[in-house]
Design a protein around this motif. Structure first.
Motif, PDB file in Angstrom:
ATOM      1  N   ARG A 244      24.881 -47.551 -31.545  1.00 58.32           N
ATOM      2  CA  ARG A 244      23.724 -47.003 -30.843  1.00 58.32           C
ATOM      3  C   ARG A 244      22.506 -46.954 -31.759  1.00 58.32           C
ATOM      4  N   PHE A 245      22.750 -46.701 -33.052  1.00 56.55           N
ATOM      5  CA  PHE A 245      21.632 -46.732 -33.998  1.00 56.55           C
ATOM      6  C   PHE A 245      21.018 -48.121 -34.061  1.00 56.55           C
ATOM      7  N   PHE A 246      21.843 -49.163 -34.153  1.00 57.19           N
ATOM      8  CA  PHE A 246      21.315 -50.521 -34.202  1.00 57.19           C
ATOM      9  C   PHE A 246      20.497 -50.838 -32.948  1.00 57.19           C
ATOM     10  N   SER A 247      20.954 -50.349 -31.805  1.00 51.55           N
ATOM     11  CA  SER A 247      20.206 -50.558 -30.563  1.00 51.55           C
ATOM     12  C   SER A 247      18.823 -49.914 -30.643  1.00 51.55           C
ATOM     13  N   LYS A 248      18.764 -48.679 -31.157  1.00 50.26           N
ATOM     14  CA  LYS A 248      17.471 -47.994 -31.307  1.00 50.26           C
ATOM     15  C   LYS A 248      16.594 -48.708 -32.335  1.00 50.26           C
ATOM     16  N   LEU A 249      17.219 -49.182 -33.419  1.00 55.38           N
ATOM     17  CA  LEU A 249      16.457 -49.840 -34.481  1.00 55.38           C
ATOM     18  C   LEU A 249      15.747 -51.082 -33.949  1.00 55.38           C
ATOM     19  N   LYS A 250      16.410 -51.797 -33.056  1.00 58.39           N
ATOM     20  CA  LYS A 250      15.833 -53.042 -32.551  1.00 58.39           C
ATOM     21  C   LYS A 250      14.827 -52.821 -31.432  1.00 58.39           C
TER      22      LYS A 250
ATOM     23  N   LEU B 155      17.521 -64.541 -46.820  1.00 57.53           N
ATOM     24  CA  LEU B 155      17.558 -65.432 -45.667  1.00 57.53           C
ATOM     25  C   LEU B 155      18.719 -66.393 -45.838  1.00 57.53           C
ATOM     26  N   GLY B 156      19.476 -66.586 -44.782  1.00 57.53           N
ATOM     27  CA  GLY B 156      20.604 -67.505 -44.861  1.00 57.53           C
ATOM     28  C   GLY B 156      20.967 -68.029 -43.493  1.00 57.53           C
ATOM     29  N   ARG B 157      21.717 -69.089 -43.457  1.00 56.75           N
ATOM     30  CA  ARG B 157      22.086 -69.709 -42.189  1.00 56.75           C
ATOM     31  C   ARG B 157      23.394 -69.118 -41.668  1.00 56.75           C
ATOM     32  N   SER B 158      23.347 -68.740 -40.392  1.00 56.97           N
ATOM     33  CA  SER B 158      24.548 -68.283 -39.697  1.00 56.97           C
ATOM     34  C   SER B 158      24.495 -68.893 -38.299  1.00 56.97           C
ATOM     35  N   ARG B 159      25.300 -68.383 -37.376  1.00 52.03           N
ATOM     36  CA  ARG B 159      25.347 -68.972 -36.034  1.00 52.03           C
ATOM     37  C   ARG B 159      23.999 -68.924 -35.329  1.00 52.03           C
ATOM     38  N   GLY B 160      23.193 -67.932 -35.650  1.00 50.87           N
ATOM     39  CA  GLY B 160      21.901 -67.785 -34.983  1.00 50.87           C
ATOM     40  C   GLY B 160      20.774 -68.520 -35.664  1.00 50.87           C
ATOM     41  N   GLY B 161      21.080 -69.379 -36.624  1.00 48.94           N
ATOM     42  CA  GLY B 161      20.053 -70.055 -37.383  1.00 48.94           C
ATOM     43  C   GLY B 161      19.749 -69.280 -38.654  1.00 48.94           C
ATOM     44  N   LEU B 162      18.506 -69.242 -39.069  1.00 49.95           N
ATOM     45  CA  LEU B 162      18.114 -68.482 -40.257  1.00 49.95           C
ATOM     46  C   LEU B 162      18.067 -66.999 -39.906  1.00 49.95           C
ATOM     47  N   THR B 163      18.876 -66.218 -40.590  1.00 51.14           N
ATOM     48  CA  THR B 163      18.987 -64.801 -40.261  1.00 51.14           C
ATOM     49  C   THR B 163      19.038 -63.951 -41.525  1.00 51.14           C
ATOM     50  N   THR B 164      18.763 -62.673 -41.312  1.00 54.12           N
ATOM     51  CA  THR B 164      18.921 -61.646 -42.337  1.00 54.12           C
ATOM     52  C   THR B 164      19.874 -60.599 -41.796  1.00 54.12           C
ATOM     53  N   LYS B 165      20.722 -60.082 -42.656  1.00 52.79           N
ATOM     54  CA  LYS B 165      21.680 -59.067 -42.221  1.00 52.79           C
ATOM     55  C   LYS B 165      21.230 -57.701 -42.758  1.00 52.79           C
ATOM     56  N   ILE B 166      21.122 -56.726 -41.841  1.00 51.80           N
ATOM     57  CA  ILE B 166      20.778 -55.352 -42.203  1.00 51.80           C
ATOM     58  C   ILE B 166      22.066 -54.553 -42.307  1.00 51.80           C
ATOM     59  N   HIS B 167      22.312 -53.963 -43.477  1.00 47.45           N
ATOM     60  CA  HIS B 167      23.501 -53.136 -43.696  1.00 47.45           C
ATOM     61  C   HIS B 167      23.076 -51.672 -43.706  1.00 47.45           C
ATOM     62  N   VAL B 168      23.833 -50.830 -43.013  1.00 50.25           N
ATOM     63  CA  VAL B 168      23.431 -49.438 -42.852  1.00 50.25           C
ATOM     64  C   VAL B 168      24.638 -48.518 -42.977  1.00 50.25           C
ATOM     65  N   VAL B 169      24.412 -47.358 -43.590  1.00 51.15           N
ATOM     66  CA  VAL B 169      25.361 -46.240 -43.535  1.00 51.15           C
ATOM     67  C   VAL B 169      24.674 -45.133 -42.741  1.00 51.15           C
ATOM     68  N   VAL B 170      25.341 -44.635 -41.708  1.00 57.76           N
ATOM     69  CA  VAL B 170      24.794 -43.531 -40.911  1.00 57.76           C
ATOM     70  C   VAL B 170      25.682 -42.306 -41.071  1.00 57.76           C
ATOM     71  N   ASP B 171      25.110 -41.147 -40.740  1.00 56.77           N
ATOM     72  CA  ASP B 171      25.868 -39.897 -40.861  1.00 56.77           C
ATOM     73  C   ASP B 171      26.577 -39.574 -39.548  1.00 56.77           C
ATOM     74  N   ALA B 172      27.091 -38.353 -39.433  1.00 59.96           N
ATOM     75  CA  ALA B 172      27.861 -37.959 -38.254  1.00 59.96           C
ATOM     76  C   ALA B 172      27.005 -37.852 -36.999  1.00 59.96           C
ATOM     77  N   GLN B 173      25.668 -37.847 -37.156  1.00 61.20           N
ATOM     78  CA  GLN B 173      24.762 -37.814 -36.019  1.00 61.20           C
ATOM     79  C   GLN B 173      24.251 -39.220 -35.647  1.00 61.20           C
ATOM     80  N   GLY B 174      24.730 -40.218 -36.360  1.00 60.95           N
ATOM     81  CA  GLY B 174      24.264 -41.581 -36.097  1.00 60.95           C
ATOM     82  C   GLY B 174      22.891 -41.862 -36.665  1.00 60.95           C
ATOM     83  N   LEU B 175      22.479 -41.111 -37.697  1.00 57.97           N
ATOM     84  CA  LEU B 175      21.178 -41.299 -38.329  1.00 57.97           C
ATOM     85  C   LEU B 175      21.352 -41.969 -39.691  1.00 57.97           C
ATOM     86  N   PRO B 176      20.479 -42.904 -40.055  1.00 56.08           N
ATOM     87  CA  PRO B 176      20.681 -43.725 -41.256  1.00 56.08           C
ATOM     88  C   PRO B 176      20.431 -42.958 -42.547  1.00 56.08           C
TER      89      PRO B 176
END
Length: 254
Positions: A212-218, A113-134
């Motif tokens: 598009r993956f991030f959109s589906k994830l949320k 947890l850390g402070r950024s522009r949106g207040g207290l936030t967590t950053k999700i880091h992802v590697v996806v393949d050629a199909q956009g799957l994590p």
């Protein structure tokens, strides 16, 4: 069956990967418990509001935490993503706002947890393949620079893989890491670089897949807002959402 429950296809894939319990008291029905966990994941509702059809909420929550500690979700993630398309991989991150109840964990541990522009936030880091799957996941505090976790997420690159990333990953250290794996970085160079490495704009457009993956994830409300106090529990939720997207993608092509 509700729209949040596992389909027969998804259950057939998951069931053989679950822990065996040949002795002792029979375990409460795994499918029902998993459906309860996925209900919390998709709806974003608190565990105490779990519908009665999924059984006691304590059973679902305790199974979720116990299997997380035992590495079950890690093994499921590895098994489901084993058939990924490795020709092209993309790395990026997205920030998630933390709910007030997620900020009440005991101090001392790293809860990402850390402070950024949106207040207290967590950053999700992802590697996806050629199909956009994590295929790789990680968490950091919201203000952490994207490049700090790149070494961990890109340590399984195969030869001849092309890695797409934005300017946040334009660092000599990251480029060398990718090239040492036999892969090729396709990263736009920063404007202050004296030497401009090769960069293919046409190929870079494929990065829309990770957006598009991030959109589906949320769409999973337990991910769109972080309610979990512990980073380990939140990462497990991200893993479960990622597995669900893999299963749905495979079911549509089966």
């Amino acid at each position: 069956m509700t729209r949040y429950d596992l389909t027969d296809f998804e259950w057939r894939v998951i069931k053989p990967l679950l822990p065996n319990k040949p002795r002792g008291v029979p375990r409460v029905d795994d499918r029902r418990v998993l459906n309860g966990i996925f209900w919390v994941l998709r709806s974003g509702g608190p565990w105490r509001d779990l519908p009665a059809r999924y059984g006691p909420r304590t059973t679902c929550y305790n199974r979720f935490v116990r299997w997380r500690k035992a590495g079950v979700w890690d093994r499921l993630m590895d098994a489901v993503t084993a058939a990924h398309d490795g020709d092209i991989q993309m790395i990026d991150s997205t920030s998630v706002r933390a709910h007030q109840q997620a900020t009440t964990a005991k101090r001392g541990a790293d809860h990402c947890l850390g402070r950024s522009r949106g207040g207290l936030t967590t950053k999700i880091h992802v590697v996806v393949d050629a199909q956009g799957l994590p295929i790789r996941l990680g968490l950091t505090a919201g203000q952490t620079h994207d490049g700090q976790i790149a070494d961990k997420l890109l340590d399984r690159l195969g030869p001849h893989t092309i890695v797409l990333a934005d300017k946040a990953y334009d660092a000599d250290r990251i480029r060398e890491l990718i090239q040492n794996k036999g892969a090729t970085p396709n990263i736009p160079p920063k404007s202050n670089r004296r030497w401009k490495p090769f960069f293919c704009k046409r190929l870079y457009r494929e990065r829309n897949l990770i957006e598009r993956f991030f959109s589906k994830l949320k769409h999973f409300r337990r991910i769109a807002t972080r309610y979990d106090k512990l980073a380990a529990n939140f990462l497990a939720m991200v893993q479960l959402a990622s597995m669900w997207l893999w299963l749905r993608a495979n079911e549509s092509t089966a």
